[in-house]
Design an enzyme around this catalytic site. Structure first.
Site, PDB file in Angstrom:
ATOM      1  N   THR A 207       5.759   0.542   7.232  1.00  0.00           N
ATOM      2  CA  THR A 207       6.591  -0.180   6.278  1.00  0.00           C
ATOM      3  C   THR A 207       5.747  -1.148   5.460  1.00  0.00           C
ATOM      4  O   THR A 207       4.709  -1.621   5.906  1.00  0.00           O
ATOM      5  CB  THR A 207       7.702  -0.956   7.006  1.00  0.00           C
ATOM      6  N   ASP A 208       6.231  -1.454   4.264  1.00  0.00           N
ATOM      7  CA  ASP A 208       5.462  -2.271   3.330  1.00  0.00           C
ATOM      8  C   ASP A 208       5.851  -3.736   3.431  1.00  0.00           C
ATOM      9  O   ASP A 208       6.711  -4.131   4.221  1.00  0.00           O
ATOM     10  CB  ASP A 208       5.676  -1.746   1.903  1.00  0.00           C
ATOM     11  N   LYS A 209       5.238  -4.530   2.605  1.00  0.00           N
ATOM     12  CA  LYS A 209       5.466  -5.966   2.562  1.00  0.00           C
ATOM     13  C   LYS A 209       6.956  -6.280   2.396  1.00  0.00           C
ATOM     14  O   LYS A 209       7.609  -5.778   1.489  1.00  0.00           O
ATOM     15  CB  LYS A 209       4.679  -6.566   1.394  1.00  0.00           C
TER      16      LYS A 209
ATOM     17  N   SER B  36       3.094  -0.439  -1.118  1.00  0.00           N
ATOM     18  CA  SER B  36       3.945   0.681  -0.779  1.00  0.00           C
ATOM     19  C   SER B  36       4.785   0.352   0.428  1.00  0.00           C
ATOM     20  O   SER B  36       4.336  -0.272   1.366  1.00  0.00           O
ATOM     21  CB  SER B  36       3.094   1.905  -0.485  1.00  0.00           C
ATOM     22  N   GLU B  37       6.036   0.792   0.403  1.00  0.00           N
ATOM     23  CA  GLU B  37       6.835   0.600   1.584  1.00  0.00           C
ATOM     24  C   GLU B  37       6.926   1.871   2.378  1.00  0.00           C
ATOM     25  O   GLU B  37       7.478   1.907   3.452  1.00  0.00           O
ATOM     26  CB  GLU B  37       8.239   0.114   1.219  1.00  0.00           C
TER      27      GLU B  37
END
Length: 597
Positions: A172-174, A585-586
């Site tokens: 998972t992204d920020k 990117s998530e």
């Protein structure tokens, strides 16, 4: 015979002037024109171990002959191994007796490591994503440190996660959250209280739900069948754009030009007159304000919805930054303004802030109608099946086989009221997802409903034509859980292993979601108005980039081809990065096919 023993036997032959060992013959033949030179160098008198060790002698040979280490894998392996031993010997000679005792005392007792699946959950706020990303703070960095402190990973393996065979199911992204995610690695799990000890070293927003012993070849990435995600969005995001915005005018004008006025209005029938009523209330509230019309026009035409420079009462704040004051003074010197003009501009800014706050309150009070909800559900159902999502990610073409993804279901649950705002829960279940895919799917369906265009437009975005699709905010994205159905059936029936299943932790996970994820999400939206700013930016963005959402469809992009091919505004320099994809990117890594949610 172990590789080290074999290498040492070769080294013993290299230390006296005898013919080249047979083991080196294939390697020498792969380096054209150097066989004779190597033989000549190796044949020089070497009566014993020269200074620098065997590695040093072999390095002399390699340098004199003029070949690279990378061209001789066997030689490179030996050099690295021998150099490590030499460094250890030097360190041992330099240390005193007390240092040796301390080193021996510091050696840990070797404990067996087991391949396991670690079930985790976390709130992504404040982290730069799930994956290790030094020097940035990540979820994995905190978890790995907790493993070491709790004794689940030895200090000898603490400097490199690869030594523990670390793998993740979804990256998972920020800012993206996960109620359930899985990492697989080798851990020391003899202690029955190991889960509690690990959690004791973790912040409250990261939890270990359980550790499951798996088969030795288990990989949480490769053996994951599918992933379930949730996306939370306020229902007012499906309201049409304000009639005075660029996008609203473009949609209305194009519908009239295409003879689609009746169809356009029928697709917006369930929200017909909503903005008219809000505008009437706004005008009534500010009827005594002389600058109301100008303030309303500036507010709706601006492509930024920012409260910077305003206090909680809507009064202009004076900047405390000397740089900003100097910049303002320079601007005033270029275009001097009278005191009356400055006061008039201040009144307009304050009035804009009041109008913005009133519009936000009206949006929060909005409750989606059953007809509108049915249209939203129909839009998301369009994604179900196997489609080419090359427009929903970056760095992929329609011809790339990896752009095809299978969506099992996309549901829209009944609305719920949180903090006086109505929210919709979007649940998507897919085999795997690409970078930005889920957020772009939400953004496309949202804009299709908002602009009143045909839902068939979603299918057109899955065609070979390359188009830009807005990416919804990461704030609402949540990884529910990965699914390991195939592995669980095999592990339980053939290996008597426990299944990798989050259902047994459902009570704890639901409580965590309420306290750490949902509450953070709702509070952030109430404070920062992320979704309101997202749709306001798109509605006011003066470009035909999204003209395909009008009644003209994809043909509109051809009509504005020259304008679209001109240098675009660099949206990354704006405060709100809501349209163009950036390096973050998530989902999966850019340019790869790896899953990461």
């Amino acid at each position: 015979m172990t590789p080290r023993t074999h290498l040492w036997q070769l080294a013993r032959q290299w230390l006296r002037p005898i013919p080249i060992p047979k083991a080196l013959a294939p390697m020498i033949r792969r380096v054209p024109g150097t066989g004779g030179k190597i033989a000549e160098e190796m044949g020089k008198g070497v009566g014993g171990l020269v200074e620098g060790g065997a590695a040093g002698r072999m390095m002399d040979v390699v340098r004199n002959v003029g070949i690279r280490i990378t061209e001789t894998p066997l030689m490179g392996m030996f050099l690295r191994w021998d150099e490590d031993n030499r460094v250890k010997k030097l360190r041992s000679e330099e240390g005193d007796g007390e240092g040796k005792e301390e080193e021996e005392g510091a050696k840990e007792e070797r404990k067996p490591k087991r391949k396991v699946a670690v079930l985790i959950g976390y709130c992504g706020t404040g982290y730069r994503g799930m994956q290790l990303n030094p020097p940035h703070k990540s979820i994995e960095s905190d978890i790995f440190e907790a493993f070491i402190r709790a004794g689940a990973i030895s200090r000898a393996n603490s400097n490199d996660p690869k030594k523990s065979s670390l793998a993740r199911c979804a990256r998972t992204d920020k800012g993206v959250h996960a109620a359930g995610n899985v990492i697989s690695l080798k851990l020391i799990i003899e202690d029955p209280e190991i889960v509690a000890k690990i959690n004791a070293y973790l912040p409250e927003q990261i939890r270990i739900w359980g550790i499951v012993r798996t088969i030795g070849s288990f990989s949480c990435y490769y053996q994951c069948d599918s992933r379930r995600y949730e996306y939370l969005v306020p229902s007012h995001c499906f309201l049409p754009p304000h009639p005075t915005t660029y996008l609203a005018k473009l949609c209305r004008e194009t519908a009239e030009q295409e003879g689609d006025t009746v169809g356009f209005e029928s697709r917006q029938k369930e929200v017909e007159g909503w903005w008219d009523e809000v505008n009437r209330k706004t005008a009534e509230m500010f009827k005594d304000e002389e600058t109301y019309s100008r303030a309303l026009e500036e507010e709706e035409s601006s492509d930024e919805e920012d409260d910077d420079g305003m206090d909680k009462d809507g009064k202009l704040r004076r900047s405390k930054s000397p740089e900003n004051d100097i910049a303002d003074q320079d601007q005033e010197m270029k275009t001097p303004k009278s005191t009356e003009e400055k006061l008039a501009e201040a009144r307009i800014q304050e009035l804009r802030w009041k109008i913005r706050q009133f519009h936000r309150s009206q949006k929060r009070a909005y409750r989606i109608s059953p007809e509108r909800l049915a249209r939203v559900r129909e839009a998301f159902t369009t994604y179900v099946g196997t489609w080419n999502f090359h427009n929903y990610t970056v760095q992929k073409e329609h011809k790339d086989a990896s752009a095809k993804r299978f969506i099992k279901s996309f549901e829209v649950l009944d609305p719920i009221i949180i903090n006086d705002t109505e929210w919709l829960s979007l649940r998507v279940h897919g085999q795997s997802f690409m970078m930005h895919q889920i957020r772009k799917m939400v953004g496309m369906a949202m804009m299709t409903v908002r602009t009143g265009c045909s839902l068939a437009r979603i299918h057109e975005t899955l065609s070979p034509r390359k188009i830009s699709i807005p990416k919804a905010p990461s704030l609402g994205l949540l990884l529910e859980a990965p699914v390991f159905e195939s592995y669980n059936n095999m592990a339980t029936s053939q290996h008597s292993r426990e299944p990798v299943d989050f259902d047994i932790h459902k009570v704890a996970i639901d409580k965590f979601k309420e306290q750490m994820i949902y509450s953070t999400l709702f509070a952030e939206e109430e404070k920062a108005n992320v979704y309101t700013g997202f749709v306001h930016f798109l509605d006011s963005y003066r470009s035909p980039l999204f003209s395909y959402l009008t009644s003209a469809g994809m043909r509109a992009l051809e009509d504005h081809k020259e304008e679209l091919e001109a240098p675009r505004l660099n949206l990354k320099s704006r405060k709100r990065k809501v349209v163009q994809p950036g390096p973050d990117s998530e989902d999966e890594d850019v340019g790869s096919d790896r899953e990461a949610g």
